[in-house]
Scaffold this motif. Structure first.
Motif, PDB file in Angstrom:
ATOM      1  N   SER A  42       0.822  -1.214   0.000  1.00 44.48           N
ATOM      2  CA  SER A  42       0.000   0.000   0.000  1.00 44.48           C
ATOM      3  C   SER A  42       0.858   1.267   0.000  1.00 44.48           C
ATOM      4  CB  SER A  42      -0.943  -0.002   1.200  1.00 44.48           C
ATOM      5  OG  SER A  42      -0.196   0.076   2.408  1.00 44.48           O
ATOM      6  N   GLU A  43       2.173   1.085  -0.143  1.00 44.15           N
ATOM      7  CA  GLU A  43       3.144   2.177  -0.222  1.00 44.15           C
ATOM      8  C   GLU A  43       3.171   3.056   1.023  1.00 44.15           C
ATOM      9  OE1 GLU A  43       2.362   3.899  -4.104  1.00 44.15           O
ATOM     10  OE2 GLU A  43       3.601   2.353  -5.042  1.00 44.15           O
ATOM     11  N   GLN A  44       2.881   2.464   2.176  1.00 42.56           N
ATOM     12  CA  GLN A  44       3.020   3.138   3.470  1.00 42.56           C
ATOM     13  C   GLN A  44       4.389   2.848   4.084  1.00 42.56           C
ATOM     14  OE1 GLN A  44      -0.158   1.627   5.877  1.00 42.56           O
ATOM     15  NE2 GLN A  44      -1.748   2.456   4.564  1.00 42.56           N
ATOM     16  N   LYS A  45       5.152   1.988   3.452  1.00 45.59           N
ATOM     17  CA  LYS A  45       6.474   1.576   3.933  1.00 45.59           C
ATOM     18  C   LYS A  45       7.428   1.597   2.750  1.00 45.59           C
ATOM     19  CE  LYS A  45       8.623  -2.514   6.099  1.00 45.59           C
ATOM     20  NZ  LYS A  45       9.365  -1.862   7.165  1.00 45.59           N
ATOM     21  N   SER A  46       8.496   2.412   2.835  1.00 47.92           N
ATOM     22  CA  SER A  46       9.451   2.525   1.730  1.00 47.92           C
ATOM     23  C   SER A  46      10.873   2.159   2.152  1.00 47.92           C
ATOM     24  CB  SER A  46       9.431   3.942   1.160  1.00 47.92           C
ATOM     25  OG  SER A  46       9.797   4.875   2.170  1.00 47.92           O
TER      26      SER A  46
ATOM     27  N   ASN B  90      20.977   3.554  18.028  1.00 48.18           N
ATOM     28  CA  ASN B  90      20.531   4.794  18.674  1.00 48.18           C
ATOM     29  C   ASN B  90      20.562   5.992  17.730  1.00 48.18           C
ATOM     30  OD1 ASN B  90      23.292   5.239  18.617  1.00 48.18           O
ATOM     31  ND2 ASN B  90      23.434   5.897  20.746  1.00 48.18           N
ATOM     32  N   GLY B  91      21.059   5.809  16.500  1.00 49.58           N
ATOM     33  CA  GLY B  91      21.055   6.879  15.511  1.00 49.58           C
ATOM     34  C   GLY B  91      19.793   6.916  14.669  1.00 49.58           C
ATOM     35  N   LEU B  92      18.898   5.926  14.852  1.00 44.81           N
ATOM     36  CA  LEU B  92      17.635   5.919  14.103  1.00 44.81           C
ATOM     37  C   LEU B  92      16.771   7.101  14.541  1.00 44.81           C
ATOM     38  CD1 LEU B  92      16.900   2.090  14.186  1.00 44.81           C
ATOM     39  CD2 LEU B  92      17.654   3.454  12.217  1.00 44.81           C
ATOM     40  N   THR B  93      15.973   7.621  13.616  1.00 40.73           N
ATOM     41  CA  THR B  93      15.202   8.845  13.859  1.00 40.73           C
ATOM     42  C   THR B  93      13.704   8.613  13.652  1.00 40.73           C
ATOM     43  OG1 THR B  93      15.307   9.539  11.550  1.00 40.73           O
ATOM     44  CG2 THR B  93      17.161  10.208  12.985  1.00 40.73           C
ATOM     45  N   GLU B  94      12.944   9.617  14.004  1.00 37.84           N
ATOM     46  CA  GLU B  94      11.497   9.594  13.740  1.00 37.84           C
ATOM     47  C   GLU B  94      11.235   9.448  12.236  1.00 37.84           C
ATOM     48  OE1 GLU B  94       8.778   9.517  15.712  1.00 37.84           O
ATOM     49  OE2 GLU B  94       9.855   9.704  17.607  1.00 37.84           O
ATOM     50  N   ALA B  95      12.047  10.108  11.412  1.00 38.01           N
ATOM     51  CA  ALA B  95      11.885   9.991   9.957  1.00 38.01           C
ATOM     52  C   ALA B  95      12.131   8.555   9.508  1.00 38.01           C
ATOM     53  CB  ALA B  95      12.828  10.958   9.237  1.00 38.01           C
ATOM     54  N   ASP B  96      13.118   7.886  10.094  1.00 39.83           N
ATOM     55  CA  ASP B  96      13.354   6.472   9.788  1.00 39.83           C
ATOM     56  C   ASP B  96      12.128   5.640  10.152  1.00 39.83           C
ATOM     57  OD1 ASP B  96      16.035   6.773   8.870  1.00 39.83           O
ATOM     58  OD2 ASP B  96      16.765   6.748  10.947  1.00 39.83           O
ATOM     59  N   ALA B  97      11.534   5.927  11.303  1.00 46.99           N
ATOM     60  CA  ALA B  97      10.351   5.179  11.745  1.00 46.99           C
ATOM     61  C   ALA B  97       9.191   5.369  10.772  1.00 46.99           C
ATOM     62  CB  ALA B  97       9.944   5.624  13.149  1.00 46.99           C
ATOM     63  N   ARG B  98       8.937   6.596  10.363  1.00 45.70           N
ATOM     64  CA  ARG B  98       7.828   6.866   9.440  1.00 45.70           C
ATOM     65  C   ARG B  98       8.037   6.191   8.083  1.00 45.70           C
ATOM     66  NH1 ARG B  98       8.368  11.638  11.961  1.00 45.70           N
ATOM     67  NH2 ARG B  98       9.459  12.638  10.236  1.00 45.70           N
ATOM     68  N   SER B  99       9.257   6.276   7.537  1.00 47.11           N
ATOM     69  CA  SER B  99       9.493   5.649   6.234  1.00 47.11           C
ATOM     70  C   SER B  99       9.438   4.125   6.333  1.00 47.11           C
ATOM     71  CB  SER B  99      10.820   6.113   5.622  1.00 47.11           C
ATOM     72  OG  SER B  99      11.908   5.650   6.394  1.00 47.11           O
ATOM     73  N   ASP B 100       9.625   3.596   7.537  1.00 47.32           N
ATOM     74  CA  ASP B 100       9.557   2.148   7.748  1.00 47.32           C
ATOM     75  C   ASP B 100       8.137   1.687   8.098  1.00 47.32           C
ATOM     76  OD1 ASP B 100      11.776   0.156   7.593  1.00 47.32           O
ATOM     77  OD2 ASP B 100      10.883  -0.531   9.460  1.00 47.32           O
ATOM     78  N   GLY B 101       7.188   2.614   8.068  1.00 48.03           N
ATOM     79  CA  GLY B 101       5.789   2.236   8.275  1.00 48.03           C
ATOM     80  C   GLY B 101       5.319   2.270   9.714  1.00 48.03           C
ATOM     81  N   PHE B 102       6.085   2.903  10.597  1.00 51.79           N
ATOM     82  CA  PHE B 102       5.720   2.970  12.010  1.00 51.79           C
ATOM     83  C   PHE B 102       5.281   4.385  12.373  1.00 51.79           C
ATOM     84  CE2 PHE B 102       8.500  -0.635  11.573  1.00 51.79           C
ATOM     85  CZ  PHE B 102       7.855  -1.603  12.320  1.00 51.79           C
ATOM     86  N   SER B 103       4.466   4.479  13.406  1.00 51.98           N
ATOM     87  CA  SER B 103       3.945   5.791  13.801  1.00 51.98           C
ATOM     88  C   SER B 103       4.903   6.558  14.700  1.00 51.98           C
ATOM     89  CB  SER B 103       2.589   5.638  14.486  1.00 51.98           C
ATOM     90  OG  SER B 103       2.717   4.832  15.638  1.00 51.98           O
TER      91      SER B 103
ATOM     92  N   THR C 257       9.777  -2.832  17.905  1.00 51.62           N
ATOM     93  CA  THR C 257       9.573  -3.892  16.919  1.00 51.62           C
ATOM     94  C   THR C 257      10.897  -4.532  16.521  1.00 51.62           C
ATOM     95  OG1 THR C 257       7.575  -2.819  16.082  1.00 51.62           O
ATOM     96  CG2 THR C 257       8.639  -4.418  14.626  1.00 51.62           C
ATOM     97  N   LEU C 258      11.924  -3.714  16.313  1.00 58.39           N
ATOM     98  CA  LEU C 258      13.240  -4.264  15.980  1.00 58.39           C
ATOM     99  C   LEU C 258      13.753  -5.161  17.110  1.00 58.39           C
ATOM    100  CD1 LEU C 258      14.928  -1.157  14.305  1.00 58.39           C
ATOM    101  CD2 LEU C 258      14.193  -3.268  13.178  1.00 58.39           C
ATOM    102  N   GLN C 259      13.587  -4.732  18.356  1.00 52.96           N
ATOM    103  CA  GLN C 259      14.017  -5.543  19.507  1.00 52.96           C
ATOM    104  C   GLN C 259      13.197  -6.836  19.570  1.00 52.96           C
ATOM    105  OE1 GLN C 259      16.490  -4.757  21.875  1.00 52.96           O
ATOM    106  NE2 GLN C 259      16.682  -2.536  21.839  1.00 52.96           N
ATOM    107  N   HIS C 260      11.927  -6.769  19.224  1.00 50.39           N
ATOM    108  CA  HIS C 260      11.075  -7.970  19.216  1.00 50.39           C
ATOM    109  C   HIS C 260      11.582  -8.976  18.180  1.00 50.39           C
ATOM    110  CE1 HIS C 260       7.514 -10.522  19.215  1.00 50.39           C
ATOM    111  NE2 HIS C 260       7.490 -10.380  17.902  1.00 50.39           N
ATOM    112  N   PHE C 261      11.892  -8.503  16.977  1.00 44.09           N
ATOM    113  CA  PHE C 261      12.346  -9.391  15.905  1.00 44.09           C
ATOM    114  C   PHE C 261      13.759  -9.916  16.143  1.00 44.09           C
ATOM    115  CE2 PHE C 261       9.319  -7.167  12.807  1.00 44.09           C
ATOM    116  CZ  PHE C 261       8.409  -8.191  12.865  1.00 44.09           C
TER     117      PHE C 261
END
Length: 163
Positions: free
Chosen positions: A47-51, A100-113, A121-125
């Protein structure tokens, strides 16, 4: 960025592999042959919510095996080696970051709010990821070459458990 013509892609890939050997001499570099995601995350791709997709391996760094990689979906309760091929993803770029360098923008482009949702989610996987551990971030675009009906019908069992 990865150019499309095979000769240009091969040269870019060789430069990336050299860079990985220089930046991560203590780790082996391994090619990623495919992307496997839960059905929920794969649906976000379709659905192109995750790039992007973020991958982690404590002992290795990875790079794309080719300019286009298949996307497989794994049902939540399915055995680890049973996946459905849903689409093909064109790799646009790959970059590396600390956890720890991941950002809010990384989260949004990965489909997370939120960043917290992504990190959880990464820690879960992957289990415990240390703040300075390196993650690989693939940016991709959905390939429109195959018909959705044809790719959705392609059920496969993969031999390798690496995802």
């Amino acid at each position: 960025m990865f150019p499309t013509p095979p000769g240009l892609y091969d040269a870019a890939l060789e430069r990336l592999k050299t860079r990985l050997a220089d930046e991560f001499p203590e780790r082996s570099s391994v090619p990623r042959e495919r992307f496997v995601m839960t059905e929920r995350l794969a649906d976000k791709v379709l659905s192109e919510q995750k790039s992007t997709t973020i991958r982690y391996d404590r002992d290795r760094v990875e790079y794309p095996a080719g300019p286009v990689l298949p996307l497989y979906a794994a049902a939540e309760q399915a055995p680890h080696d049973e996946y459905r091929c849903l689409a093909r993803l064109r790799v646009l770029s790959v970059r590396y970051s600390t956890f720890n360098g991941l950002t809010e923008a990384d989260a949004r482009s990965d489909g997370f709010s939120s960043l917290d949702e992504l990190l959880g989610t990464l820690q879960h996987f992957y289990g415990r990821i240390m703040p300075d551990d390196t993650v690989c971030i693939y940016e991709f675009a959905l390939e429109r070459t195959a018909t959705k009906q044809k790719t959705l019908a392609w059920n496969v069992v993969l031999q390798s458990a690496s995802v």
